[in-house]
Motif scaffolding. Sequence first.
Motif, mmCIF file in Angstrom:
data_model
loop_
_atom_site.group_PDB
_atom_site.id
_atom_site.type_symbol
_atom_site.label_atom_id
_atom_site.label_comp_id
_atom_site.label_asym_id
_atom_site.label_seq_id
_atom_site.Cartn_x
_atom_site.Cartn_y
_atom_site.Cartn_z
ATOM 1 N N LEU A 1 -29.208 21.084 -47.151
ATOM 2 C CA LEU A 1 -30.210 21.972 -47.729
ATOM 3 C C LEU A 1 -31.197 22.411 -46.666
ATOM 4 O O LEU A 1 -31.449 21.694 -45.699
ATOM 5 C CB LEU A 1 -30.975 21.265 -48.857
ATOM 6 C CG LEU A 1 -30.158 20.839 -50.083
ATOM 7 C CD1 LEU A 1 -30.935 19.812 -50.896
ATOM 8 C CD2 LEU A 1 -29.796 22.044 -50.943
ATOM 9 N N VAL A 2 -31.781 23.599 -46.867
ATOM 10 C CA VAL A 2 -32.848 24.075 -45.998
ATOM 11 C C VAL A 2 -33.870 24.809 -46.860
ATOM 12 O O VAL A 2 -33.520 25.458 -47.842
ATOM 13 C CB VAL A 2 -32.310 25.003 -44.884
ATOM 14 C CG1 VAL A 2 -31.781 26.314 -45.446
ATOM 15 C CG2 VAL A 2 -33.373 25.267 -43.826
ATOM 16 N N TYR A 3 -35.133 24.689 -46.492
ATOM 17 C CA TYR A 3 -36.219 25.314 -47.255
ATOM 18 C C TYR A 3 -36.392 26.759 -46.842
ATOM 19 O O TYR A 3 -36.454 27.088 -45.660
ATOM 20 C CB TYR A 3 -37.517 24.550 -47.035
ATOM 21 C CG TYR A 3 -38.706 25.176 -47.753
ATOM 22 C CD1 TYR A 3 -39.001 24.827 -49.071
ATOM 23 C CD2 TYR A 3 -39.517 26.116 -47.105
ATOM 24 C CE1 TYR A 3 -40.091 25.407 -49.728
ATOM 25 C CE2 TYR A 3 -40.604 26.692 -47.761
ATOM 26 C CZ TYR A 3 -40.875 26.344 -49.068
ATOM 27 O OH TYR A 3 -41.936 26.917 -49.725
ATOM 28 N N GLN A 4 -36.507 27.641 -47.846
ATOM 29 C CA GLN A 4 -36.840 29.042 -47.625
ATOM 30 C C GLN A 4 -37.549 29.584 -48.854
ATOM 31 O O GLN A 4 -37.032 29.500 -49.975
ATOM 32 C CB GLN A 4 -35.574 29.881 -47.364
ATOM 33 C CG GLN A 4 -34.956 29.685 -46.003
ATOM 34 C CD GLN A 4 -35.828 30.267 -44.905
ATOM 35 O OE1 GLN A 4 -36.186 31.436 -44.925
ATOM 36 N NE2 GLN A 4 -36.176 29.421 -43.944
ATOM 37 N N ARG A 5 -38.759 30.101 -48.667
ATOM 38 C CA ARG A 5 -39.498 30.824 -49.709
ATOM 39 C C ARG A 5 -39.541 30.087 -51.051
ATOM 40 O O ARG A 5 -39.181 30.616 -52.088
ATOM 41 C CB ARG A 5 -38.899 32.217 -49.892
ATOM 42 C CG ARG A 5 -39.016 33.092 -48.661
ATOM 43 C CD ARG A 5 -38.294 34.397 -48.849
ATOM 44 N NE ARG A 5 -38.881 35.160 -49.937
ATOM 45 C CZ ARG A 5 -39.380 36.394 -49.795
ATOM 46 N NH1 ARG A 5 -39.360 36.974 -48.601
ATOM 47 N NH2 ARG A 5 -39.868 37.047 -50.820
ATOM 48 N N ASN B 1 -41.343 21.571 -55.146
ATOM 49 C CA ASN B 1 -42.540 21.255 -55.943
ATOM 50 C C ASN B 1 -43.833 21.640 -55.234
ATOM 51 O O ASN B 1 -44.910 21.568 -55.819
ATOM 52 C CB ASN B 1 -42.575 19.763 -56.300
ATOM 53 C CG ASN B 1 -42.645 18.882 -55.063
ATOM 54 O OD1 ASN B 1 -41.760 18.961 -54.207
ATOM 55 N ND2 ASN B 1 -43.668 18.047 -54.953
ATOM 56 N N MET B 2 -43.723 22.065 -53.973
ATOM 57 C CA MET B 2 -44.897 22.558 -53.237
ATOM 58 C C MET B 2 -44.425 23.506 -52.148
ATOM 59 O O MET B 2 -43.292 23.413 -51.664
ATOM 60 C CB MET B 2 -45.702 21.395 -52.628
ATOM 61 C CG MET B 2 -44.973 20.644 -51.532
ATOM 62 S SD MET B 2 -46.022 19.399 -50.708
ATOM 63 C CE MET B 2 -46.252 18.222 -52.038
ATOM 64 N N PRO B 3 -45.273 24.445 -51.745
ATOM 65 C CA PRO B 3 -44.868 25.378 -50.686
ATOM 66 C C PRO B 3 -44.929 24.727 -49.307
ATOM 67 O O PRO B 3 -45.697 23.793 -49.077
ATOM 68 C CB PRO B 3 -45.899 26.503 -50.807
ATOM 69 C CG PRO B 3 -47.118 25.818 -51.349
ATOM 70 C CD PRO B 3 -46.601 24.752 -52.291
ATOM 71 N N ILE B 4 -44.101 25.232 -48.408
ATOM 72 C CA ILE B 4 -44.130 24.809 -47.005
ATOM 73 C C ILE B 4 -44.437 26.058 -46.191
ATOM 74 O O ILE B 4 -43.580 26.937 -46.034
ATOM 75 C CB ILE B 4 -42.792 24.174 -46.561
ATOM 76 C CG1 ILE B 4 -42.446 22.977 -47.448
ATOM 77 C CG2 ILE B 4 -42.871 23.749 -45.096
ATOM 78 C CD1 ILE B 4 -41.113 22.325 -47.118
ATOM 79 N N ASP B 5 -45.661 26.154 -45.687
ATOM 80 C CA ASP B 5 -46.113 27.379 -45.027
ATOM 81 C C ASP B 5 -45.450 27.610 -43.673
ATOM 82 O O ASP B 5 -45.095 28.735 -43.326
ATOM 83 C CB ASP B 5 -47.643 27.350 -44.877
ATOM 84 C CG ASP B 5 -48.359 27.332 -46.220
ATOM 85 O OD1 ASP B 5 -47.823 27.934 -47.170
ATOM 86 O OD2 ASP B 5 -49.434 26.710 -46.316
ATOM 87 N N ASP B 6 -45.297 26.543 -42.893
ATOM 88 C CA ASP B 6 -44.745 26.689 -41.538
ATOM 89 C C ASP B 6 -43.821 25.514 -41.228
ATOM 90 O O ASP B 6 -44.248 24.518 -40.629
ATOM 91 C CB ASP B 6 -45.891 26.755 -40.520
ATOM 92 C CG ASP B 6 -45.391 27.091 -39.121
ATOM 93 O OD1 ASP B 6 -44.170 27.305 -38.960
ATOM 94 O OD2 ASP B 6 -46.230 27.149 -38.190
ATOM 95 N N PRO B 7 -42.545 25.593 -41.605
ATOM 96 C CA PRO B 7 -41.611 24.480 -41.362
ATOM 97 C C PRO B 7 -41.509 24.091 -39.893
ATOM 98 O O PRO B 7 -41.338 22.914 -39.571
ATOM 99 C CB PRO B 7 -40.280 25.021 -41.891
ATOM 100 C CG PRO B 7 -40.659 26.050 -42.898
ATOM 101 C CD PRO B 7 -41.898 26.691 -42.355
ATOM 102 N N LYS C 1 -39.216 36.713 -43.291
ATOM 103 C CA LYS C 1 -38.913 37.554 -44.435
ATOM 104 C C LYS C 1 -37.431 37.867 -44.479
ATOM 105 O O LYS C 1 -36.847 38.370 -43.526
ATOM 106 C CB LYS C 1 -39.716 38.856 -44.357
ATOM 107 C CG LYS C 1 -39.514 39.755 -45.578
ATOM 108 C CD LYS C 1 -40.368 40.997 -45.480
ATOM 109 C CE LYS C 1 -40.169 41.902 -46.685
ATOM 110 N NZ LYS C 1 -40.987 43.126 -46.595
ATOM 111 N N GLY C 2 -36.806 37.575 -45.601
ATOM 112 C CA GLY C 2 -35.404 37.923 -45.772
ATOM 113 C C GLY C 2 -34.416 36.854 -45.405
ATOM 114 O O GLY C 2 -33.246 36.959 -45.724
#
Length: 492
Positions: free
Chosen positions: A426-430, A275-281, A6-7
């Motif tokens: 790039l990095v995935y977040q939320r 285009n889709m969520p990533i729950d646990d990278p 979170k955050g």
Amino acid sequence: MKKGKKGWHWIAGGGFALLFVILLAVRLDVFQRSGGLISWGSAPVVKPVRSDDHWMTITQAKRKIGYAHRTLTTTEKGYRLEESVLMRISTMGVVQDIRMRTQSDLHADMTLSVFDFDLQSHLFRFVARGEIKGKEAVIHYGTPTALRKMVLPLQEAPHLSNSMFDVLRGRELKTGDEIVIHVFDPATMGQRPVRLNVMGQETIAVMGEQRKALKLDVDFMGARQFAWLGEEGDVLREEGMLGMMLERVTKEEALGGLTLSAGADLTEVASIQANMPIDDPDALTKMTVRLEKNIDTKALFLDGGRQRLHNSLLTIEKEPWPAGPAGKPFPEEISPFLRPSPFIQSNDALIIKQVREIVAPRDSDRVKAKKIVDWLYRRIEKRPVLSVPNAVETLENRMGDCNEHAVLLAAMARAAGIPAQVEAGLVYQRGRFYYHAWNVLYLGAWITADATFGKMPADVTHIRLVRGGADRQTDLMGVIGNLKLEIVELKK
């Protein structure tokens, strides 16, 4: 800020902050020859320029976020150019004011003699002062109380970017002409080409009047910007990336309503919706994304190491730890990444002292790397910064976004005898991919390390676009706002 998922999106976009500073910062331009193109290899004959004093508003998506004031006055030897900029910028949910000031003495042909550049934002400040001596630029840079010196060889006489349009005065330019400019940026100590394409004449409204203007297409590392020059060669309007615009106005209009409002959050505007969520990278071992072919990938480092590019499909795999010891001496091609550089001061006494307090002499390189990454993760406050990342200053202030973490980790790793480089991408977040910076450390092979997130190796949502020093991040200019990707496969 609470640690954990979170955050973290508040700091994931820090890789974009430096790029924005580069776009705003004063740059020295080295005009070089390029076969078949119009370029100024030697000092051009410049039509005498009259003194100039003008103001411009700076807007983002039609909202005023700042102003710029530029004066050009004649002197006995040429010209004195002064420019000041004030902007209110929103990055990663934090609003900051950024101030830039440039003073320079120019010869009669607009070539540079002396310059003084000052960038301030929040607690951080960067200055660069230089003098041209023959075919060298002697530059002092850093913080006002801790300046470092470098001597930069010049192939040709340098110009300032904010006077490059003045160099065009008196030239017979026609539609289709192309001018190539090689830019030196004191904010990154790097050189990059700029291409100016003459698009033709237009009539635009300026301060309530219709003015004839010459429109130029300005291509800086693939980032498209446009400029409109008046009949005297003065700049009437500029349009840049992410909805940024500068427009000529009166002094009263520029200064009026100085309660400036911050525009849209730049990290959000620059980010890419997933285009889709990533729950646990962290649980992923592989990610494949499809890149749209709407960017020039020649300057990018997409294929190599843990990344494989095949046509438009890019696969990122979580790298294993190398088998066996790191091995020394290092291969010849690795050794340069042990040396200090302008903003990665691995030979600084403060850096060396702190490293000695963190690691033990008998620690292996892997243990040293883990200790340094963990120390940075715990001890450097996560806060967005609009400045030029500097390892020593970051250690002194104990705060910064991903760029500050990356340059400090590189400096501390090198001081500990571990080759290190900076990567950006790039990095995935939320639900979104944010521009971000991290490191690779050589431990028998290059291993990703992200001190901002406290990860080594980094998760597979870290998509590398470039690797190298701070100047390599300018290669992302043409990517921001243009890159589109689609997640094709996630594998645990």
